[in-house]
Enzyme design. Sequence first.
Site, PDB file in Angstrom:
ATOM      1  N   CYS A 225       0.960  -1.080  -0.090  1.00  0.00           N
ATOM      2  CA  CYS A 225      -0.030  -0.187  -0.006  1.00  0.00           C
ATOM      3  C   CYS A 225       0.910   1.166   0.184  1.00  0.00           C
ATOM      4  CB  CYS A 225      -0.741   0.066   1.281  1.00  0.00           C
ATOM      5  SG  CYS A 225      -1.935   1.385   1.582  1.00  0.00           S
TER       6      CYS A 225
ATOM      7  N   CYS B 183      -0.983   3.738  -6.310  1.00  0.00           N
ATOM      8  CA  CYS B 183      -1.679   3.194  -5.502  1.00  0.00           C
ATOM      9  C   CYS B 183      -2.183   1.621  -6.045  1.00  0.00           C
ATOM     10  CB  CYS B 183      -3.050   3.960  -5.364  1.00  0.00           C
ATOM     11  SG  CYS B 183      -4.525   2.926  -4.614  1.00  0.00           S
TER      12      CYS B 183
HETATM   13  N1  DGL Z   1      -4.129   0.491  -1.968  1.00  0.00           N
HETATM   14  C1  DGL Z   1      -3.545   1.634  -1.101  1.00  0.00           C
HETATM   15  C2  DGL Z   1      -2.444   2.502  -1.710  1.00  0.00           C
HETATM   16  O1  DGL Z   1      -1.504   1.617  -2.406  1.00  0.00           O
HETATM   17  C3  DGL Z   1      -4.604   2.680  -0.738  1.00  0.00           C
HETATM   18  C4  DGL Z   1      -5.912   2.736  -0.901  1.00  0.00           C
HETATM   19  C5  DGL Z   1      -6.809   3.357  -0.016  1.00  0.00           C
HETATM   20  O2  DGL Z   1      -7.091   2.773   1.240  1.00  0.00           O
HETATM   21  O3  DGL Z   1      -7.164   4.580  -0.118  1.00  0.00           O
HETATM   22  O4  DGL Z   1      -2.128   3.360  -1.618  1.00  0.00           O
END
Ligand code: DGL
Length: 265
Positions: free
Chosen positions: A78, A189
Amino acid sequence: MSLSDQDNRPVGIFDSGMGGISVLGEAIQQMPNESFVYYGDSANAPYGEKSTAQIIALSERVCEVLLAHDVKAIVIACNTATSAAASHLRKKFTQIPILGMEPALKPAVQDFPKGTIVVMATEVTLREKKFAELMLKTASKAKVIKLPCPSLVRMVERSVVYGPEAEKELKACYDNIDLSSIDGVVLGCTHFLFLRKALKGLLGEGVHIYDGNGGTINNLKAILLQKGQLAQPNHQGSFILKSSKDEAYNQQMLDLLRIYEEVAL
Ligand code: DGL
């Protein structure tokens, strides 16, 4: 490498929800002998709309869950949690390596030093110091457009990654951008990896799309190799999926993992 140099314990991978499933998909492909425990903190998704302090507290709790599974390393799948919490987590949990992610701006700028590059990431990732530092490091004549798309994170959380709704939401995110000017898009993301195919549909095959998943898993391999902690070559790799929601959500994660190659590569 001697047998004592090998370690069949699992690697922990986590995200706020579905996004990190794309990192797990890459990890399974690249490291077939490893076992993985994936945790999607879906009850608290999205992280990208939370304060830094909230993300630190949530990420810390998830690391504790993963450590209870005796993981030998943790991958923060993430970008948001990496930006907000990685340095804190590394100080707190010194017993194992904790790897993070970074928007793949470097390769995009290398390919298009004077081009127009869109970075799709959460508000948090785009506002944190880590991204400002990355911009400075990769400073060039490229035009970098920051594009936060919270609606897309929520959509992927519902497993909508193609079809009319995905196309409509993506188009709305790009409403104020001249599509013909774009040379490259950085998927900053992990949720957005699942929209790669739909994005190509909007932007055309000519636009280059970059992500940090491959680089992150390469780092994981290199660190485990260096520490003598790769699984044995004859070890049968496996994975388990956990979340802070319910069984239905866990099934949704499994379904997304199954279509990972189809939509995210
Ligand atoms: N998947 C996460 C990232 O790579 C973020 C998504 C979220 O929870 O806002 O930033």
